[in-house]
Design a protein around this motif. Sequence first.
Motif, short mmCIF file in Angstrom:
data_model
loop_
_atom_site.label_atom_id
_atom_site.label_comp_id
_atom_site.label_asym_id
_atom_site.label_seq_id
_atom_site.Cartn_x
_atom_site.Cartn_y
_atom_site.Cartn_z
N ALA A 106 2.52 12.85 4.63
CA ALA A 106 3.08 12.41 3.35
C ALA A 106 2.15 12.79 2.19
CB ALA A 106 3.33 10.91 3.36
N LEU A 107 0.85 12.58 2.39
CA LEU A 107 -0.13 12.91 1.35
C LEU A 107 -0.12 14.41 1.05
CD1 LEU A 107 -2.42 12.00 -0.52
CD2 LEU A 107 -3.97 12.16 1.43
N LYS A 108 -0.08 15.23 2.09
CA LYS A 108 -0.07 16.68 1.89
C LYS A 108 1.22 17.12 1.18
CE LYS A 108 -0.62 21.21 3.99
NZ LYS A 108 -0.24 21.78 2.74
N LEU A 109 2.35 16.58 1.61
CA LEU A 109 3.62 16.93 0.96
C LEU A 109 3.62 16.52 -0.51
CD1 LEU A 109 6.12 15.85 3.77
CD2 LEU A 109 5.71 18.20 2.97
N ALA A 110 3.09 15.34 -0.80
CA ALA A 110 3.03 14.87 -2.19
C ALA A 110 2.10 15.73 -3.02
CB ALA A 110 2.61 13.40 -2.22
N GLU A 111 0.96 16.12 -2.43
CA GLU A 111 0.03 17.02 -3.14
C GLU A 111 0.72 18.36 -3.41
OE1 GLU A 111 -2.85 16.63 -4.51
OE2 GLU A 111 -3.99 15.12 -3.41
N ASP A 112 1.39 18.92 -2.40
CA ASP A 112 2.08 20.21 -2.56
C ASP A 112 3.17 20.14 -3.63
OD1 ASP A 112 0.44 21.21 -0.58
OD2 ASP A 112 2.00 21.24 0.97
N ALA A 113 3.78 18.97 -3.77
CA ALA A 113 4.85 18.77 -4.76
C ALA A 113 4.28 18.37 -6.12
CB ALA A 113 5.82 17.71 -4.26
N SER A 114 2.96 18.23 -6.21
CA SER A 114 2.30 17.80 -7.46
C SER A 114 2.89 16.48 -7.97
CB SER A 114 2.41 18.87 -8.54
OG SER A 114 1.77 20.05 -8.12
N CYS A 115 3.14 15.57 -7.04
CA CYS A 115 3.70 14.26 -7.37
C CYS A 115 2.59 13.23 -7.27
CB CYS A 115 4.85 13.93 -6.42
SG CYS A 115 5.66 12.39 -6.85
N LEU A 116 1.80 13.11 -8.34
CA LEU A 116 0.61 12.27 -8.31
C LEU A 116 0.89 10.80 -7.99
CD1 LEU A 116 -2.44 12.22 -8.39
CD2 LEU A 116 -2.31 12.02 -10.89
N PRO A 117 1.96 10.19 -8.50
CA PRO A 117 2.19 8.78 -8.10
C PRO A 117 2.30 8.62 -6.58
CG PRO A 117 3.56 9.33 -9.98
CD PRO A 117 2.93 10.62 -9.51
N GLN A 118 3.04 9.52 -5.92
CA GLN A 118 3.16 9.44 -4.47
C GLN A 118 1.84 9.79 -3.78
OE1 GLN A 118 5.58 8.28 -2.39
NE2 GLN A 118 6.58 7.58 -4.26
N VAL A 119 1.09 10.74 -4.33
CA VAL A 119 -0.23 11.07 -3.79
C VAL A 119 -1.08 9.81 -3.76
CG1 VAL A 119 -2.41 12.28 -4.26
CG2 VAL A 119 -0.23 13.51 -4.44
N LEU A 120 -1.11 9.10 -4.87
CA LEU A 120 -1.96 7.91 -4.98
C LEU A 120 -1.50 6.80 -4.04
CD1 LEU A 120 -2.37 7.94 -8.86
CD2 LEU A 120 -4.04 8.69 -7.15
N LEU A 121 -0.20 6.60 -3.92
CA LEU A 121 0.30 5.56 -3.01
C LEU A 121 0.05 5.93 -1.55
CD1 LEU A 121 3.61 4.70 -4.89
CD2 LEU A 121 1.54 3.27 -4.74
N CYS A 122 0.25 7.20 -1.22
CA CYS A 122 -0.03 7.65 0.16
C CYS A 122 -1.51 7.49 0.48
CB CYS A 122 0.40 9.10 0.36
SG CYS A 122 2.19 9.35 0.32
N ALA A 123 -2.37 7.86 -0.47
CA ALA A 123 -3.83 7.72 -0.27
C ALA A 123 -4.20 6.27 -0.10
CB ALA A 123 -4.58 8.35 -1.44
N ASN A 124 -3.58 5.39 -0.85
CA ASN A 124 -3.85 3.95 -0.72
C ASN A 124 -3.52 3.46 0.69
OD1 ASN A 124 -4.37 1.20 -1.76
ND2 ASN A 124 -2.17 0.96 -1.45
N HIS A 125 -2.34 3.81 1.18
CA HIS A 125 -1.95 3.38 2.52
C HIS A 125 -2.83 4.02 3.59
CE1 HIS A 125 1.41 1.56 0.58
NE2 HIS A 125 2.12 2.67 0.44
N LEU A 126 -3.16 5.29 3.40
CA LEU A 126 -4.02 5.97 4.36
C LEU A 126 -5.41 5.33 4.38
CD1 LEU A 126 -4.53 8.22 6.39
CD2 LEU A 126 -4.99 9.77 4.46
N GLY A 127 -5.94 5.00 3.22
CA GLY A 127 -7.25 4.34 3.17
C GLY A 127 -7.24 3.01 3.90
N ALA A 128 -6.18 2.24 3.72
CA ALA A 128 -6.07 0.95 4.42
C ALA A 128 -5.99 1.16 5.93
CB ALA A 128 -4.84 0.19 3.93
#
Length: 174
Positions: free
Chosen positions: A83-105
Amino acid sequence: MDTSTKAQIGTLLPPEPAKWFLEARAAYLQADFKMALQLDRKVLAWADAHQHRTGQILGHRFIGLCHFRLDALVESTDHLNVALKLAEDASCLPQVLLCANHLGATLRRDGKLLEAYELFRKHLERATLPNYIHERARLYGNYGALLDQLGQRAAADDAYARMEELCELIGNDD
């Protein structure tokens, strides 16, 4: 689920997968993680078949969250990384940040504390104000939990205070 959330999902996904997604969210909020997982997989299968990037990001993100709740941390990490990679590839920073948050947890729960720490720090830098206030608040909450686990009480208190302040600004009492 409130009407603004339904309307937002309706703009992100066509009616049928949006319905499955909303049903998955309802099941998730009722702690029926297995049902939510089943419905999220349905959303992802549709998104993959139609090459619908937003559906793929949301599908992997929420499948990762269900696995997290079911204590399947390897599967959670795998889906959240996709999800994080797809969001990064799509340049969708809100989703990048939310995916990173869940991944960090997930990394924190899995004992990968340094990875979680680096991930939170990197994405807190990207979660600039005022544009990403919601995402920043969520990152600070999980970053505070990590600092607490590491025994860094003063730093954890600071992170929690920042999270609470941001939540107040967006009107989120929870």
